[in-house]
Each structure stands twice: as C-alpha cells, then as structure tokens.
Design a protein around this motif. Structure first.
Motif: not given
Length: 319
Positions: A6-19, A116-120
């Motif tokens: 995953f990318n080390g930015d917000a989008d990459g990290i948070i995408a993995l958090v949700q999954l 986990y919409v708030n994370w998105a």
C-alpha cells in the motif's frame, strides 16, 4: 503468506485500515514514502499465497503483477491511478477507477458497503477530494465539526507520507497503519489524547508555517510554480502545501518544487480544482513522472528541464 502492499499516504493507509477492520488478516506489510510506488516487486512470488495492493499505479507495477499471476497468486488490486493494460486473469480482482473525484479508500468503502465510512471520509479529505468527502459526510449525517476533525486527520496522515526517504517521516507508514487500525472510528482516535493525532497536528502546523516563505518561480494566468528548500520540513509539506494552494485558487494549476541534494527537483503538481484533469499527462512527459488526473508528480526533474516543465504546465492549462 499474505502480503498487504500500500501507498504510504492517507489514501493507501486508510484503505488498508478499512479492509483489515472488516477482514482481519496476518500479513506482511510493504509500503514506503508516498512517491515510492514501485512496491509490488518486493513481493516474492514463491512465498505469496495472496496479495492485496492499494493505491499504487498498476501501470508502474505491471511486470511485478504479471509475475505474481503467472505463479497463480491471488491478487486484489484497488486503485485510482493510471492503470495501463489490466491483465485478464482469474486470479486478479482489479477494482480500478481513474475518475478524478474518487480515491482508493472511497472504492474500498463501496466494496465494504460503507461499514467504516468515517475512515473513507478522512482519506478523501486527505487526498484533497473535499467535494466527494463533504458529500459522503452529509449523506451519513456528520456535523460540520466532525467533518472538520476528519479533514484535519486526513491531511495530517497524508502529510506524514511525504519525504525523500523514510527518515524524513514522523512515522513509518507501516507503524502508522498499526496505530490507526486499533480504532474502528477515526473520531475515537481523534478524541484519544494518547493517539498520533496530536503529534501529527503539532508537527504539521510547525512545518506549514515555514512554507509561507516559498519562492515563487512563476505565476501566470493558468498556473503557479513555487520552490521549497532542500530540507526535511519542506519535503514533508510538498504535497499538502500544493493542496492548500490549489484550494486557495481553484482555477489555476499549481506545482510545488523541492530542491534535491543533486540540484534536481522533486515536483508535486495539482490540476485546477475546477478542471481536475491532466496533471498526469503533464508529468509523464518527463522521466520519473506519473500520477493521476488531479494530482501527479516527478521524482527527479533536472534543472535544465525546469523551463520546459513550466512551459508544459502553463500551456496545458491555457488550452
């Protein structure tokens, strides 16, 4: 073994958090600074049973992906960057959408049906997709204060991903993921005084205060180009400073250049918010350039190419 790439930015990290909140799984984490996108080659095909890939361009990782598929490794690939030719393989589940108004975390949110919409929402804010974030936040009934908090968190996580190397960052992206995934709701993280939120907030504010002294290299009718010094704080703010400039003047393209030790430039480009297209088309004209329609970059722009770059950005958005 399963690998999460995953990318080390917000989008990459948070995408993995949700999954991983939805589907906990023991995995080997592979990530890096935001601009380190050729990550999939680090996965050893003979050791992998399955791989999840988030927020890195398929086009830039095509050869590594083909090697994994040839070894019959199952791959879930979710992304919103330039994809090139997507392999047709029964082992590949590719969720690719290059629309300028979506991001990887929003695609994962759809996959998980908003669990986990708030994370998105935080991730979309962090990726400077304010309109998409606000629309989703309103749909789920978040207050203005809650939206502002999620926006701040997303921006701070995104800010943490920028740097020449991992030493520039406040938190290694893999460590940041492990800290974030402990919270099912980012609003709980923000309310926790022992979380990373306060640390990143303080660091972000200090670094951004210095960005106000950026040298303006060019300011024309269609774009503005600024230069930051060869210092760690400057490398950390290069992306979020570009977003701030874009938000302040949505009809112009913006480029933030950071001087490298070899006197080349690292370039971060933001398309005009009112015309979110073409940033990738401009950047791929130069070696080491890439990205997506709304935001793209060049890892190493030689000084002798600076004038050509400014001309390319200016001309592209004049038409």
């Amino acid at each position: 073994m399963h690998f999460d790439v995953f990318n080390g930015d917000a989008d990459g990290i948070i995408a993995l958090v949700q999954l991983r909140l939805a589907q906990p799984k023991q995995s080997q984490l592979i990530t890096g600074v935001k601009r380190d996108i050729s990550l999939l080659k680090q996965v050893r095909a003979q050791e992998a049973k399955s791989v999840t890939v988030l927020d890195i361009s398929l086009e830039k990782n095509s050869d590594a992906l083909k090697r994994l598929l040839a070894n019959r490794v199952e791959v879930l690939y979710v992304d919103h960057h330039r994809a090139g030719d997507i392999p047709q393989d029964d082992k590949l589940n590719a969720i690719i959408n290059t629309d300028a108004n979506t991001c990887t975390s929003l695609l994962v949110n759809e996959l998980l049906q908003g669990k986990y919409v708030n994370w998105a929402i935080a991730a979309a804010f962090g990726d400077n997709m304010k309109a998409a974030a606000q629309t989703l936040a309103q749909q789920v009934g978040l207050s203005k204060t809650q939206q502002q908090l999620l926006e701040a968190l997303g921006v701070y996580i995104n800010y943490n991903g920028y740097g020449r190397d991992l030493d520039d960052l406040h938190f290694h992206p893999a460590e940041l993921f492990t800290r974030l995934v402990k919270y099912t709701d980012p609003l709980e993280l923000i309310a926790d005084s022992n979380s990373v939120f306060a640390t990143l907030q303080s660091a972000y504010r200090q670094d951004m205060a210095k960005a106000g002294s950026a040298e303006v290299l060019f300011d024309g009718p269609s774009c503005k180009v600024v230069l930051l010094a060869d210092e760690a704080w400057a490398r950390r703010v290069s992306g979020v400073f570009g977003n701030e400039l874009a938000n302040a003047c949505p009809d112009k393209a913006h480029a933030v250049l950071t001087l490298n030790a070899d006197l080349s430039y690292t370039v971060s480009v933001r398309a005009p918010l009112n015309n979110k297209q073409g940033a990738d088309n401009v950047c791929v004209q130069f070696p080491t350039g890439g990205g997506r329609a709304a935001a793209a970059g060049i890892n190493h722009l030689p000084q002798e190419k600076l004038e050509a770059f400014i001309g390319a950005v200016s001309q592209y958005y004049l038409t």
